[in-house]
Design a protein around this motif. Structure first.
Motif, PDB file in Angstrom:
ATOM      1  N   TRP A  69      33.718  -5.777  68.671  1.00 47.56           N
ATOM      2  CA  TRP A  69      33.047  -5.421  67.428  1.00 47.56           C
ATOM      3  C   TRP A  69      32.472  -4.018  67.555  1.00 47.56           C
ATOM      4  CZ3 TRP A  69      35.610  -9.184  66.137  1.00 47.56           C
ATOM      5  CH2 TRP A  69      35.376 -10.512  66.467  1.00 47.56           C
ATOM      6  N   LEU A  70      32.618  -3.220  66.531  1.00 46.52           N
ATOM      7  CA  LEU A  70      32.101  -1.851  66.545  1.00 46.52           C
ATOM      8  C   LEU A  70      30.817  -1.698  65.740  1.00 46.52           C
ATOM      9  CD1 LEU A  70      35.471   0.068  66.152  1.00 46.52           C
ATOM     10  CD2 LEU A  70      34.134  -0.299  68.237  1.00 46.52           C
ATOM     11  N   ARG A  71      30.410  -2.741  65.053  1.00 47.85           N
ATOM     12  CA  ARG A  71      29.186  -2.748  64.248  1.00 47.85           C
ATOM     13  C   ARG A  71      28.340  -3.941  64.654  1.00 47.85           C
ATOM     14  NH1 ARG A  71      29.202   2.088  61.560  1.00 47.85           N
ATOM     15  NH2 ARG A  71      31.342   2.556  61.065  1.00 47.85           N
ATOM     16  N   GLN A  72      27.099  -3.884  64.340  1.00 48.25           N
ATOM     17  CA  GLN A  72      26.201  -5.008  64.577  1.00 48.25           C
ATOM     18  C   GLN A  72      26.396  -6.054  63.479  1.00 48.25           C
ATOM     19  OE1 GLN A  72      24.154  -5.368  67.289  1.00 48.25           O
ATOM     20  NE2 GLN A  72      25.134  -3.488  68.001  1.00 48.25           N
ATOM     21  N   GLU A  73      26.198  -7.314  63.824  1.00 46.84           N
ATOM     22  CA  GLU A  73      26.255  -8.403  62.855  1.00 46.84           C
ATOM     23  C   GLU A  73      25.283  -8.115  61.711  1.00 46.84           C
ATOM     24  OE1 GLU A  73      27.456 -12.181  61.398  1.00 46.84           O
ATOM     25  OE2 GLU A  73      28.310 -10.977  63.013  1.00 46.84           O
ATOM     26  N   GLY A  74      25.773  -8.187  60.464  1.00 49.95           N
ATOM     27  CA  GLY A  74      24.939  -7.961  59.297  1.00 49.95           C
ATOM     28  C   GLY A  74      24.687  -6.507  58.955  1.00 49.95           C
ATOM     29  N   GLU A  75      25.329  -5.596  59.693  1.00 50.51           N
ATOM     30  CA  GLU A  75      25.131  -4.161  59.459  1.00 50.51           C
ATOM     31  C   GLU A  75      25.851  -3.725  58.180  1.00 50.51           C
ATOM     32  OE1 GLU A  75      26.240   0.076  61.646  1.00 50.51           O
ATOM     33  OE2 GLU A  75      26.105  -1.735  62.855  1.00 50.51           O
ATOM     34  N   PRO A  76      25.223  -2.829  57.398  1.00 47.80           N
ATOM     35  CA  PRO A  76      25.907  -2.294  56.207  1.00 47.80           C
ATOM     36  C   PRO A  76      27.109  -1.432  56.615  1.00 47.80           C
ATOM     37  CG  PRO A  76      23.546  -1.826  56.135  1.00 47.80           C
ATOM     38  CD  PRO A  76      23.852  -2.346  57.507  1.00 47.80           C
ATOM     39  N   VAL A  77      28.195  -1.562  55.855  1.00 52.47           N
ATOM     40  CA  VAL A  77      29.402  -0.764  56.076  1.00 52.47           C
ATOM     41  C   VAL A  77      29.875  -0.191  54.747  1.00 52.47           C
ATOM     42  CG1 VAL A  77      30.183  -2.018  58.126  1.00 52.47           C
ATOM     43  CG2 VAL A  77      30.900  -2.806  55.860  1.00 52.47           C
ATOM     44  N   GLN A  78      30.622   0.883  54.842  1.00 53.40           N
ATOM     45  CA  GLN A  78      31.265   1.497  53.685  1.00 53.40           C
ATOM     46  C   GLN A  78      32.768   1.266  53.796  1.00 53.40           C
ATOM     47  OE1 GLN A  78      29.514   2.852  51.138  1.00 53.40           O
ATOM     48  NE2 GLN A  78      27.769   2.123  52.333  1.00 53.40           N
ATOM     49  N   SER A  79      33.494   1.452  52.715  1.00 51.58           N
ATOM     50  CA  SER A  79      34.955   1.368  52.782  1.00 51.58           C
ATOM     51  C   SER A  79      35.462   2.392  53.777  1.00 51.58           C
ATOM     52  CB  SER A  79      35.569   1.667  51.415  1.00 51.58           C
ATOM     53  OG  SER A  79      35.191   0.694  50.491  1.00 51.58           O
ATOM     54  N   GLY A  80      36.334   1.959  54.677  1.00 48.91           N
ATOM     55  CA  GLY A  80      36.921   2.857  55.660  1.00 48.91           C
ATOM     56  C   GLY A  80      36.169   2.943  56.969  1.00 48.91           C
ATOM     57  N   ASP A  81      35.017   2.282  57.092  1.00 50.91           N
ATOM     58  CA  ASP A  81      34.299   2.279  58.375  1.00 50.91           C
ATOM     59  C   ASP A  81      35.072   1.441  59.389  1.00 50.91           C
ATOM     60  OD1 ASP A  81      32.227   3.802  57.368  1.00 50.91           O
ATOM     61  OD2 ASP A  81      30.793   2.133  57.244  1.00 50.91           O
ATOM     62  N   SER A  82      35.172   1.926  60.606  1.00 47.92           N
ATOM     63  CA  SER A  82      35.797   1.140  61.673  1.00 47.92           C
ATOM     64  C   SER A  82      34.868  -0.013  62.028  1.00 47.92           C
ATOM     65  CB  SER A  82      36.053   2.001  62.909  1.00 47.92           C
ATOM     66  OG  SER A  82      37.023   2.976  62.629  1.00 47.92           O
ATOM     67  N   ALA A  83      35.426  -1.230  62.038  1.00 42.90           N
ATOM     68  CA  ALA A  83      34.618  -2.417  62.302  1.00 42.90           C
ATOM     69  C   ALA A  83      35.048  -3.148  63.562  1.00 42.90           C
ATOM     70  CB  ALA A  83      34.688  -3.372  61.112  1.00 42.90           C
ATOM     71  N   ILE A  84      36.348  -3.057  63.882  1.00 42.86           N
ATOM     72  CA  ILE A  84      36.883  -3.775  65.042  1.00 42.86           C
ATOM     73  C   ILE A  84      37.779  -2.845  65.845  1.00 42.86           C
ATOM     74  CG2 ILE A  84      38.398  -5.655  65.808  1.00 42.86           C
ATOM     75  CD1 ILE A  84      37.440  -7.304  63.491  1.00 42.86           C
ATOM     76  N   PHE A  85      37.594  -2.880  67.157  1.00 37.04           N
ATOM     77  CA  PHE A  85      38.467  -2.198  68.093  1.00 37.04           C
ATOM     78  C   PHE A  85      39.395  -3.269  68.638  1.00 37.04           C
ATOM     79  CE2 PHE A  85      39.342  -1.185  72.570  1.00 37.04           C
ATOM     80  CZ  PHE A  85      39.896   0.075  72.442  1.00 37.04           C
ATOM     81  N   ALA A  86      40.699  -3.085  68.476  1.00 36.67           N
ATOM     82  CA  ALA A  86      41.672  -4.093  68.922  1.00 36.67           C
ATOM     83  C   ALA A  86      42.678  -3.448  69.861  1.00 36.67           C
ATOM     84  CB  ALA A  86      42.389  -4.707  67.730  1.00 36.67           C
ATOM     85  N   ILE A  87      43.069  -4.226  70.856  1.00 34.83           N
ATOM     86  CA  ILE A  87      44.140  -3.786  71.745  1.00 34.83           C
ATOM     87  C   ILE A  87      45.358  -4.626  71.429  1.00 34.83           C
ATOM     88  CG2 ILE A  87      44.908  -3.571  74.129  1.00 34.83           C
ATOM     89  CD1 ILE A  87      41.981  -3.138  74.896  1.00 34.83           C
ATOM     90  N   THR A  88      46.413  -3.951  71.014  1.00 32.46           N
ATOM     91  CA  THR A  88      47.712  -4.573  70.752  1.00 32.46           C
ATOM     92  C   THR A  88      48.633  -3.956  71.790  1.00 32.46           C
ATOM     93  OG1 THR A  88      48.387  -2.880  69.153  1.00 32.46           O
ATOM     94  CG2 THR A  88      47.130  -4.724  68.288  1.00 32.46           C
ATOM     95  N   GLY A  89      49.810  -3.517  71.406  1.00 34.85           N
ATOM     96  CA  GLY A  89      50.620  -2.681  72.277  1.00 34.85           C
ATOM     97  C   GLY A  89      50.014  -1.286  72.321  1.00 34.85           C
TER      98      GLY A  89
END
Length: 172
Positions: free
Chosen positions: A55-75
């Protein structure tokens, strides 16, 4: 439910009862005062699955459209963004149970939910209809490579992949 039989060598489903954030392959459904988001089966197939999330934000934190919220590792490394403004809430047990993303991507495999600023229905209707998401998939590697051939479908990829396969490597 809409089924795509040959998508990168797999059969994938796209629910017709949701909205979509096309750039990242996110589905959305309304749940009480929240909009719930997860990755579609086609997005998961194109990514090669998800190996880890943070998670890149705190639980319940305000976000705007386009804010990064999750860092994911895929390939690769992937930053998943919030499609709408509001407060973000995460699927707390997902980190320990990433397998549910593949097993139940449209149910228990959700990633985050947002309590939108203002009317949830207005935010929901700002996202794409299933038909528009399906049309976007037509231009993807998944539909262009229905058998899931290694090396993809571009001439350059095929040439590189077949060239690698023909190389003879030896130790000196």
């Amino acid at each position: 439910m809409i089924v795509i039989e040959h998508f990168l060598g797999q059969s994938v489903e796209v629910p017709d009862d949701r909205r979509y954030h096309i750039p990242q392959g996110l589905w959305c459904c309304k749940q009480d005062a929240f909009l719930v988001f997860g990755l579609t089966q086609p997005a998961l197939v194109l990514m090669g699955g998800i190996k880890d999330v943070d998670w890149l934000r705190q639980e319940g934190e305000p976000v705007q459209s386009g804010d990064s919220a999750i860092f994911a590792i895929t390939g690769k490394i992937l930053y998943l963004e919030t499609p709408i403004p509001g407060t973000v809430h995460y699927h707390k047990t997902l980190k320990e149970h990433l397998d549910i993303l593949g097993k139940d991507p449209y149910g228990e495999g959700w990633l985050f939910k947002i309590r939108p600023v203002g009317d949830p229905w207005e935010a929901y209707h700002s996202l794409a209809l299933p038909e528009k998401y399906l049309a976007s998939l037509q231009a993807s590697e998944g539909c262009k490579n229905p058998q899931g051939l290694k090396g993809g479908v571009s001439g350059i990829c095929k040439a590189v992949y077949s060239g690698i396969g023909q190389q003879k490597l030896s130790k000196s």
